[in-house]
Design an enzyme around this catalytic site. Structure first.
Site, short mmCIF file in Angstrom:
data_model
loop_
_atom_site.label_atom_id
_atom_site.label_comp_id
_atom_site.label_asym_id
_atom_site.label_seq_id
_atom_site.Cartn_x
_atom_site.Cartn_y
_atom_site.Cartn_z
N ASN A 69 0.86 -1.18 0.00
CA ASN A 69 0.00 0.00 0.00
C ASN A 69 0.90 1.23 0.00
O ASN A 69 2.00 1.21 0.55
CB ASN A 69 -0.87 0.00 1.27
N ARG A 70 0.41 2.31 -0.66
CA ARG A 70 1.20 3.54 -0.72
C ARG A 70 1.65 3.95 0.69
O ARG A 70 2.82 4.20 0.93
CB ARG A 70 0.37 4.66 -1.37
N ASN A 86 -13.72 0.46 -9.17
CA ASN A 86 -14.89 0.78 -9.99
C ASN A 86 -14.51 1.75 -11.10
O ASN A 86 -14.93 2.91 -11.11
CB ASN A 86 -15.98 1.41 -9.13
N SER A 134 -18.10 -6.95 -7.01
CA SER A 134 -19.30 -6.48 -6.34
C SER A 134 -19.45 -7.14 -4.98
O SER A 134 -18.86 -8.17 -4.72
CB SER A 134 -20.53 -6.78 -7.18
N LYS A 173 -20.13 -4.49 -14.70
CA LYS A 173 -20.22 -4.08 -13.29
C LYS A 173 -20.99 -2.77 -13.17
O LYS A 173 -21.81 -2.59 -12.26
CB LYS A 173 -18.82 -3.93 -12.68
N HIS A 225 -24.59 -3.46 -13.60
CA HIS A 225 -25.03 -4.08 -12.35
C HIS A 225 -25.41 -2.99 -11.34
O HIS A 225 -26.47 -3.04 -10.73
CB HIS A 225 -23.92 -4.97 -11.78
N ASN A 226 -24.55 -2.00 -11.19
CA ASN A 226 -24.84 -0.93 -10.24
C ASN A 226 -26.06 -0.12 -10.68
O ASN A 226 -26.85 0.30 -9.83
CB ASN A 226 -23.63 -0.01 -10.08
N GLU A 259 -28.99 -1.98 -9.75
CA GLU A 259 -29.13 -1.87 -8.29
C GLU A 259 -29.87 -0.57 -7.93
O GLU A 259 -30.77 -0.57 -7.08
CB GLU A 259 -27.72 -1.90 -7.69
P1 NBP Z 1 -10.74 3.79 -1.60
O1 NBP Z 1 -11.53 3.95 -2.84
O2 NBP Z 1 -11.11 4.59 -0.42
O3 NBP Z 1 -9.19 4.04 -1.94
C1 NBP Z 1 -8.22 4.02 -0.95
C2 NBP Z 1 -6.98 3.34 -1.43
O4 NBP Z 1 -6.45 4.00 -2.60
C3 NBP Z 1 -5.88 3.38 -0.39
O5 NBP Z 1 -5.18 2.16 -0.45
C4 NBP Z 1 -5.04 4.55 -0.88
O6 NBP Z 1 -3.71 4.49 -0.41
C5 NBP Z 1 -5.07 4.32 -2.34
N1 NBP Z 1 -4.60 5.45 -3.14
C6 NBP Z 1 -5.16 6.67 -3.36
BR1 NBP Z 1 -6.70 7.26 -2.59
N2 NBP Z 1 -4.45 7.46 -4.16
C7 NBP Z 1 -3.37 6.72 -4.50
C8 NBP Z 1 -2.25 6.97 -5.30
N3 NBP Z 1 -2.13 8.12 -5.96
N4 NBP Z 1 -1.30 6.02 -5.40
C9 NBP Z 1 -1.42 4.85 -4.74
N5 NBP Z 1 -2.49 4.54 -3.97
C10 NBP Z 1 -3.46 5.47 -3.84
O7 NBP Z 1 -10.71 2.24 -1.16
P2 NBP Z 1 -11.87 1.13 -1.14
O8 NBP Z 1 -13.14 1.67 -0.58
O9 NBP Z 1 -11.24 -0.06 -0.53
O10 NBP Z 1 -12.14 0.83 -2.68
C11 NBP Z 1 -11.11 0.38 -3.56
C12 NBP Z 1 -11.69 0.28 -4.95
O11 NBP Z 1 -12.74 -0.68 -4.95
C13 NBP Z 1 -12.32 1.57 -5.45
O12 NBP Z 1 -12.05 1.71 -6.82
C14 NBP Z 1 -13.78 1.37 -5.24
O13 NBP Z 1 -14.58 2.12 -6.15
C15 NBP Z 1 -13.92 -0.11 -5.47
N6 NBP Z 1 -15.07 -0.72 -4.80
C16 NBP Z 1 -15.41 -0.38 -3.54
C17 NBP Z 1 -16.48 -0.97 -2.92
C18 NBP Z 1 -16.83 -0.63 -1.52
O14 NBP Z 1 -17.86 -1.14 -1.03
N7 NBP Z 1 -16.07 0.19 -0.81
C19 NBP Z 1 -17.22 -1.95 -3.59
C20 NBP Z 1 -16.82 -2.32 -4.87
C21 NBP Z 1 -15.76 -1.69 -5.46
P3 NBP Z 1 -3.31 5.22 0.98
O15 NBP Z 1 -3.66 4.25 2.04
O16 NBP Z 1 -1.87 5.43 0.82
O17 NBP Z 1 -4.11 6.50 1.05
#
Ligand code: NBP
Length: 477
Positions: free
Chosen positions: A32-33, A102, A128, A183, A186-187, A190
């Site tokens: 992770n970053r 997404n 999803s 996907k 799907h949303n 939803e």
């Molecule tokens: P987030 O969408 O909140 O993203 C946070 C992550 O992105 C952290 O690991 C952060 O690193 C990293 N990040 C960012 Br912000 N900018 C970055 C950069 N410039 N370089 C490297 N890393 C970077 O996380 P999430 O809610 O776990 O969702 C992840 C993906 O899954 C998204 O695309 C989301 O749309 C998708 N998704 C989410 C859900 C859900 O229910 N949450 C469901 C389905 C799909 P850091 O820790 O260093 O800030």
């Protein structure tokens, strides 16, 4: 150690996906970053399986067996490009980057093209089911090359949700952006499902005069029938929940302004570009938008409406049954529209998406999972060239049986002033398709009148224009 898979981006989704791989016996490199997240994962969950913690991109890439499988779970948009830019120079031909965020499918198409030039497979993958799905088994919608699916497929099948018949909720959807497109739809579906359920609730409340607790019971009953689905189930849970602070129904203390993250909006924007009428999804997105305009709503508060009148108790139960019919019929229409959008994109981009397989992988691990999806799979299996779900005999029969009640519910909604844009749009779509003669003929006439846009005739070939400003004779255009 060499890891079979790596996950970079360890917020809720990435962390849970990494744990899911590890719990299924894979050695998982994690990165992770912000390094603190990686350390926290190892500290809290390191005992669940074999993890290799990597603090730098170089360490991460070095930890992966070749060809490398690298899952990116970062915020969609620029962060995804930043991560690709960081890792791509470290990768070799044959390696795979799986983007599980997404992403917009057009971004996925661009990224796939760019990485293909380097010989790297870019696998845009819809995931999803939220946080819980990522940990216990999501529905997974991978795009990208067939070659990458050969390598990734078995691993994705292991970690995916399983439908009731045991089938893994993953399939190779199609090349480049196909997975993210599916996907997205799907949303969108939803959104439509949630809106339709919301309208059913409002009708039971305002027309039948039911309390939230009683409506919860109605939804529980519906959940034992053809509407059996995750969303109906959680609706009953939300409606029966009581706010601890006030003792009121929870639904009565929540501010009625729906928020959205944007995939519903994308679905509608892209449908407009493809020329596909997804009115149910569009109305759902607009209804959320309308709910959020507090200024417009307060300005409209004094506008006259009908005198509120609830049904006598003796009629309420029959009305609730009619609402079930209207909800089911409208649901068939919104899935019809969503699958039409998938078919249109598949034709436009030459994806070869198998609609029946898409319905099959939505049966578990995702928000719209429902018994109903088995029926959609069956419809496409019976006729892979099915033009529309409405032309499937079983669906046509069901909607035909529901239509009187559907119309009665909309009549009641209109009379009582209960907004039902989802039910109404679905019925208008149904009637619009059914009709022998639509007013489009008149619209063509209007267009020809003011803009000489020409028209075709029902009784022969050719394109014509009427000399509206002259003797109104018809000329061939
Ligand atoms: P987030 O969408 O909140 O993203 C946070 C992550 O992105 C952290 O690991 C952060 O690193 C990293 N990040 C960012 Br912000 N900018 C970055 C950069 N410039 N370089 C490297 N890393 C970077 O996380 P999430 O809610 O776990 O969702 C992840 C993906 O899954 C998204 O695309 C989301 O749309 C998708 N998704 C989410 C859900 C859900 O229910 N949450 C469901 C389905 C799909 P850091 O820790 O260093 O800030």
């Amino acid at each position: 150690t060499t890891a079979q898979i790596g996950v970079t981006g360890l917020a809720v989704m990435g962390r849970n996906l990494a744990r899911n791989f590890a719990r299924n016996g894979y050695t998982v490199a994690v990165h992770n970053r912000t390094v603190a997240r990686t350390r926290a994962l190892i500290e809290e969950f390191g005992g669940e399986g074999d993890f290799v913690a990597a603090e730098t991109a170089e360490e991460f890439v070095a930890a992966l067996e070749r060809p490398r499988r690298l899952v990116v779970m970062v915020k969609a948009g620029e962060p995804t490009d930043a991560v690709i830019a960081e890792f791509a120079p470290l990768l070799e031909p044959g390696d795979m980057i799986v983007d599980g965020g997404n992403a917009h499918f057009a971004d996925t198409r661009r990224r796939e093209r760019e990485l293909r030039e380097r010989g790297v497979h870019f696998v845009g993958t819809g995931v999803s089911g939220g946080e819980e799905g990522a940990l216990h088994g999501p529905s997974i919608m991978p795009g990208g090359s067939a070659e990458s699916y050969e390598s990734l497929g078995p691993m994705l099948e292991r970690i995916s949700a399983k439908a009731d018949d045991g089938a893994p909720c993953v399939t190779h959807v199609g090349p480049d952006g196909a997975g993210h497109f599916v996907k997205m739809v799907h949303n969108g579906i939803e959104y439509a499902d949630m809106q339709l359920i919301g309208e059913a609730y409002q009708l039971l409340r305002d027309v039948a005069g039911y309390t939230p607790a009683r409506i919860a019971d109605v939804f529980r009953r519906w959940n034992t029938g053809r509407l059996d689905s995750y969303l109906i189930e959680i609706t009953a849970e939300v409606l029966s929940h009581v706010d601890a602070a006030t003792g009121k129904p929870f639904v009565d203390v929540v501010l009625d302004r729906a928020e959205q993250k944007g995939t519903g909006r994308w679905t509608v924007q892209i449908a407009l570009d493809l020329g596909v009428p997804v009115s149910g999804i569009a109305e759902a997105v607009f209804a959320r938008s309308l709910s959020g305009h507090a200024d417009l709503r307060s300005a409209a508060r004094g506008l006259p409406g009908p005198t509120p009148r609830t049904l006598p108790e003796a009629e309420a139960a029959a009305f609730a049954d009619r609402v079930e019919q209207a909800l089911y019929a409208s649901k068939i229409v919104s899935y019809t529209q969503g699958f039409h959008q998938i078919a249109a994109a598949s034709a436009e981009y030459d994806w070869g998406v198998d609609a029946g397989a898409v319905a099959r992988i939505w049966r578990g691990g995702c928000i719209i999972r429902a018994a109903f999806l088995d029926r959609i799979t069956a419809a496409y299996e019976a006729d892979p060239g099915l033009v529309s779900l409405l032309s499937d005999r079983d669906f046509a029969d069901e909607i035909g049986a529901a239509q009187d009640d559907w119309r009665a519910v909309l009549a009641a909604a209109t009379t009582q002033g209960v907004p039902t844009p989802g039910f109404a749009a679905a019925l208008a779509y149904y009637d619009g398709l059914r009709t022998d003669r639509s007013p489009a003929a008149l619209i063509q006439g209007q267009r020809d009148y003011f803009g000489a846009h020409t028209y075709r005739r029902t009784d022969g070939e050719g394109t014509f224009h009427t000399l509206w400003g002259g003797d109104r004779s018809e000329v061939e255009a």
